[in-house]
Structure formats: structure tokens, C-alpha cells
Design an enzyme around this catalytic site. Structure first.
Site, PDB file in Angstrom:
ATOM      1  CD1 TRP A  63     -16.999  -7.258  -1.142  1.00 15.64           C
ATOM      2  CD2 TRP A  63     -17.835  -6.387   0.752  1.00 15.64           C
ATOM      3  NE1 TRP A  63     -17.334  -5.944  -1.391  1.00 15.64           N
ATOM      4  CE2 TRP A  63     -17.838  -5.381  -0.257  1.00 15.64           C
ATOM      5  CE3 TRP A  63     -18.319  -6.063   2.017  1.00 15.64           C
ATOM      6  CZ2 TRP A  63     -18.307  -4.096  -0.024  1.00 15.64           C
ATOM      7  CZ3 TRP A  63     -18.786  -4.789   2.249  1.00 15.64           C
ATOM      8  CH2 TRP A  63     -18.780  -3.818   1.238  1.00 15.64           C
TER       9      TRP A  63
ATOM     10  CG  ASP B  33     -20.864 -15.336   1.061  1.00 16.22           C
ATOM     11  OD1 ASP B  33     -21.987 -15.808   0.841  1.00 16.22           O
ATOM     12  OD2 ASP B  33     -20.465 -14.245   0.593  1.00 16.22           O
TER      13      ASP B  33
ATOM     14  CE1 TYR C  75     -18.548  -9.947  -2.704  1.00 16.19           C
ATOM     15  CE2 TYR C  75     -17.967 -11.938  -1.518  1.00 16.19           C
ATOM     16  CZ  TYR C  75     -18.840 -10.892  -1.748  1.00 16.19           C
ATOM     17  OH  TYR C  75     -19.989 -10.827  -1.005  1.00 16.19           O
TER      18      TYR C  75
ATOM     19  CE  LYS D 155     -22.840 -13.470  -2.063  1.00 15.25           C
ATOM     20  NZ  LYS D 155     -21.434 -13.362  -1.646  1.00 15.25           N
TER      21      LYS D 155
ATOM     22  CG  HIS E 229     -23.449 -10.060  -5.868  1.00 14.47           C
ATOM     23  ND1 HIS E 229     -22.105 -10.296  -5.991  1.00 14.47           N
ATOM     24  CD2 HIS E 229     -23.600  -9.475  -4.654  1.00 14.47           C
ATOM     25  CE1 HIS E 229     -21.490  -9.865  -4.899  1.00 14.47           C
ATOM     26  NE2 HIS E 229     -22.365  -9.361  -4.085  1.00 14.47           N
TER      27      HIS E 229
ATOM     28  CB  SER F 132     -27.379 -11.222  -2.651  1.00 13.24           C
ATOM     29  OG  SER F 132     -26.676 -10.444  -1.715  1.00 13.24           O
TER      30      SER F 132
ATOM     31  N   PRO G 224     -21.934  -7.983   9.156  1.00 13.71           N
ATOM     32  CG  PRO G 224     -21.224 -10.010  10.084  1.00 13.71           C
ATOM     33  CD  PRO G 224     -21.271  -9.254   8.784  1.00 13.71           C
ATOM     34  CG  LEU G 225     -18.366  -7.649  12.676  1.00 17.87           C
ATOM     35  CD1 LEU G 225     -16.882  -8.009  12.750  1.00 17.87           C
ATOM     36  CD2 LEU G 225     -19.048  -7.939  14.014  1.00 17.87           C
TER      37      LEU G 225
ATOM     38  CE  LYS H 136     -11.960  -8.415   5.043  1.00 22.43           C
ATOM     39  NZ  LYS H 136     -11.186  -7.265   5.566  1.00 22.43           N
TER      40      LYS H 136
ATOM     41  CB  ILE I 113     -10.333 -15.846  11.337  1.00 25.08           C
ATOM     42  CG1 ILE I 113     -10.036 -14.812  10.247  1.00 25.08           C
ATOM     43  CG2 ILE I 113     -10.979 -17.087  10.748  1.00 25.08           C
ATOM     44  CD1 ILE I 113      -9.043 -15.285   9.167  1.00 25.08           C
TER      45      ILE I 113
ATOM     46  CG  ASN J  44     -15.128 -12.668  14.109  1.00 28.26           C
ATOM     47  OD1 ASN J  44     -15.067 -12.045  15.162  1.00 28.26           O
ATOM     48  ND2 ASN J  44     -14.745 -12.141  12.959  1.00 28.26           N
TER      49      ASN J  44
HETATM   50  P1  A2P Z   1      -9.729  -7.364   9.431  1.00 31.89           P
HETATM   51  O1  A2P Z   1     -10.226  -8.048   8.178  1.00 31.89           O
HETATM   52  O2  A2P Z   1      -8.605  -6.426   9.170  1.00 31.89           O
HETATM   53  O3  A2P Z   1      -9.436  -8.355  10.536  1.00 31.89           O
HETATM   54  P2  A2P Z   1     -17.873  -6.997   8.382  1.00 31.89           P
HETATM   55  O4  A2P Z   1     -17.798  -8.471   8.615  1.00 31.89           O
HETATM   56  O5  A2P Z   1     -19.042  -6.312   9.013  1.00 31.89           O
HETATM   57  O6  A2P Z   1     -17.755  -6.638   6.919  1.00 31.89           O
HETATM   58  O7  A2P Z   1     -16.599  -6.327   9.104  1.00 31.89           O
HETATM   59  C1  A2P Z   1     -15.295  -6.576   8.634  1.00 31.89           C
HETATM   60  C2  A2P Z   1     -14.332  -5.620   9.319  1.00 31.89           C
HETATM   61  O8  A2P Z   1     -14.315  -5.867  10.728  1.00 31.89           O
HETATM   62  C3  A2P Z   1     -12.935  -5.802   8.828  1.00 31.89           C
HETATM   63  O9  A2P Z   1     -12.333  -4.530   8.811  1.00 31.89           O
HETATM   64  C4  A2P Z   1     -12.280  -6.701   9.863  1.00 31.89           C
HETATM   65  O10 A2P Z   1     -10.905  -6.408   9.977  1.00 31.89           O
HETATM   66  C5  A2P Z   1     -12.996  -6.266  11.131  1.00 31.89           C
HETATM   67  N1  A2P Z   1     -13.175  -7.377  12.094  1.00 31.89           N
HETATM   68  C6  A2P Z   1     -13.652  -8.616  11.834  1.00 31.89           C
HETATM   69  N2  A2P Z   1     -13.720  -9.341  12.960  1.00 31.89           N
HETATM   70  C7  A2P Z   1     -13.274  -8.558  13.969  1.00 31.89           C
HETATM   71  C8  A2P Z   1     -13.087  -8.736  15.369  1.00 31.89           C
HETATM   72  N3  A2P Z   1     -13.391  -9.890  15.967  1.00 31.89           N
HETATM   73  N4  A2P Z   1     -12.592  -7.700  16.087  1.00 31.89           N
HETATM   74  C9  A2P Z   1     -12.276  -6.524  15.499  1.00 31.89           C
HETATM   75  N5  A2P Z   1     -12.423  -6.300  14.170  1.00 31.89           N
HETATM   76  C10 A2P Z   1     -12.920  -7.289  13.414  1.00 31.89           C
END
Ligand code: A2P
Length: 271
Positions: A24, A48, A53, A78, A111, A147, A197-198, A238, A245, A248
Site C-alpha cells: 500500500w 500483498d 494500490y 483485492k 477490499h 478486508s 502493523p506499525l 510496508k 524490508i 522486518n
Molecule cells: P519506508 O517505506 O519509507 O521504509 P505500516 O506497515 O504500518 O503501514 O508502516 C509503514 C511505514 O513505516 C512506512 O513509512 C515505512 O517507511 C516505515 N517502516 C517500515 N518498516 C520500518 C522499520 N523497520 N523501521 C522504521 N520504519 C519502518
């Protein structure tokens, strides 16, 4: 064992990797192609995407160019929120399928229950579901789900569904755990996938989470993703940044019961 080698099993017996790469907000073209290619090189086998998107073409190209056998990669896409009739659902799936260009789709989701909050599209959802069931029976889709569906949305879909939804992909992170809906899905053998998730990055500066992360010598992102796994929710982080990447998926640690309880009690900080 790396989390990249672990899986959940959907109610139809299909295996789905425990961590998926969310796309996304990754623009179509080089950016999506590079991010997905990098994710695949670094062991992700679950990607995904969504028609909405706008990046299915690049995702599909990265999957094809990876050289990884198709049956080792799990791809979700989706049906757009505004499509609530049988014929357009069929046409939209054909469009996604052709943009992806990878043969079958592993998981196809409705979706959103409605294009705008508060509208009732119960009948429309039943109609698009029928189209999705037919594609499943024809072998074009391996698993189907939804979703952003509430309990009421799931119940009205199930009034006519011949195939029960296998997945509900919802926003899910510490501070936004949708407890009642999550419990309902689990009780009904519906896997919960967590997008954002973040908290789209908003969780990463939380001072208490920084303290917890330091204890495990991990990042706040890793603790936040691990939290979903502790709850049997499938995280879809994401990122377009190579180190992130990779980071994570490095989730081979467990959170203490005390830390999980702390995360359970976190306030909703989405605003
Ligand atoms: P970027 O894509 O610039 O690396 P979510 O998965 O909750 O949607 O969050 C995505 C956001 O979190 C994006 O802005 C991504 O930035 C950032 N992000 C993803 N993984 C990390 C990580 N391990 N540490 C810091 N920021 C992260």
C-alpha cells in the site's frame, strides 16, 4: 526457525506465510518493482497488493522476474471498494489477473464492505462474492476473503456464501487491536491479517516502546511486528527501504507476557 519459514493454514487447508510484504502506498513503476524484487530476494514469499494500490503490474513483473517458482510465492490482491455487482466484479478480477500476469491469484479479497462509511452494500457484497466463488471453483483463485469487514458485514455475507471467507484483513497494531472483531474471526476460523502493523509509522517514536525494544536489542518496528505474531495475527509491514524490508522479517524472539500486556493496554494513537 526464521519467521519467513513459518505459515498459518487457512480454513481450506492452503498455507500462507506468516509475514507478508505490504505494498500500500508504494507507487507503481520502478519503486514498487524494486521494493517487491528486494523483498523476494530477502526471503519474503508473500506479497500483498490491491487493484486500488495501482501497482499490480509492477508487483506481477517483480514476481515473474524473480525466477522463484510461481507456486512458492503467495500473492494477494483485492476487488476495489466501489465494485458491488457481479459483472463488474468479474471484469475487475480479469483486469487484476491480466495486470499481474502470474496465473492464479492466491488470495482475493473484497477490499471494503462499502465505498463510503455508513452505506449498506450487503446485497452487493453477496453478488461480488458469488463471482469470487466461481473464480475459485474454476481454479483462478486459491482462497477468498474480505478486508475491513465488521462482524455484521461478515454475518450478512455468510447468509448466502457457499464458501466462507478465509481471511479478514483489517488495520491492526498495538493501540488498535480490534478485540471483538478479532475474537469473532478466530472463533469462525477466519485468519486476521493486520495492515499498518506499525500504525503507518506513527508507533515508531513511542518512548515506552523504545524502552521495550532496547531490552530485546531490537527496533520498535520489530517489537511491534512481533506483537502481532504473539497474537496470531499475520502482519503486512510496508517499506521501500532495503534495510527495513530485511529487518522486518528478523523476528526470531519472543516478547514476555508482561510486555505483551503493556502493548495490549496501549492507547489508540492513530490521530
Ligand atoms: P519506508 O517505506 O519509507 O521504509 P505500516 O506497515 O504500518 O503501514 O508502516 C509503514 C511505514 O513505516 C512506512 O513509512 C515505512 O517507511 C516505515 N517502516 C517500515 N518498516 C520500518 C522499520 N523497520 N523501521 C522504521 N520504519 C519502518
Amino acid at each position: 526457525m526464521s519467521v519467513l519459514n513459518e505459515h498459518f493454514t487457512l480454513s481450506n487447508g492452503v498455507r500462507i506465510d506468516k509475514i507478508g510484504f505490504g505494498t500500500w502506498q508504494i507507487p507503481d513503476g520502478q519503486e514498487a518493482y524494486d521494493a517487491v524484487s528486494y523483498a523476494l530476494k530477502n526471503g519474503y514469499r508473500h506479497i500483498d497488493t490491491a487493484r486500488a494500490y495501482g501497482n499490480e503490474e509492477s508487483v506481477g513483473r517483480a514476481v515473474r522476474d524473480s525466477g522463484i517458482p510461481r507456486d512458492e510465492i503467495f500473492v494477494t490482491t483485492k476487488l476495489p471498494a466501489d465494485i458491488k455487482d457481479y459483472d463488474r466484479a468479474r471484469a475487475s478480477f480479469e483486469e487484476s489477473s491480466s495486470l499481474l500476469g502470474i496465473g492464479h491469484v492466491d488470495l482475493y479479497l473484497v477490499h471494503w464492505p462499502s465505498p463510503q462509511p455508513g452505506q449498506d452494500h450487503a446485497e452487493g457484497n453477496q453478488a461480488v462474492w458469488r463471482a469470487m466463488e466461481e473464480f475459485t471453483e474454476a481454479g483462478r483463485i486459491r482462497s477468498i476473503g474480505v478486508s475491513n469487514f465488521s462482524i455484521a458485514d461478515l454475518e450478512s455475507l455468510n447468509r448466502t456464501a457457499r464458501i466462507r471467507p478465509m481471511v479478514n484483513q483489517i488495520r491492526w497494531h498495538a493501540g488498535y487491536t480490534q478485540d471483538e472483531l478479532t475474537a469473532y474471526c478466530k472463533a469462525n476460523d477466519i485468519l486476521v491479517e493486520g495492515y499498518s502493523p506499525l500504525a503507518t509509522g506513527k508507533i515508531l517514536k513511542h518512548p515506552e516502546l523504545e524502552k521495550i525494544a532496547a531490552k530485546y536489542d531490537r527496533s520498535v518496528a520489530q517489537v511491534s511486528l512481533r506483537y502481532l505474531l504473539e497474537k496470531d495475527i499475520l502482519p503486512l509491514p510496508k517499506s521501500v527501504t532495503p534495510e527495513r524490508i530485511s529487518q522486518n522479517t528478523d523476528l526470531d524472539f519472543t516478547l514476555s507476557a508482561e510486555d505483551v500486556a503493556f502493548l495490549d493496554g496501549l492507547e489508540d494513537d492513530r490521530s
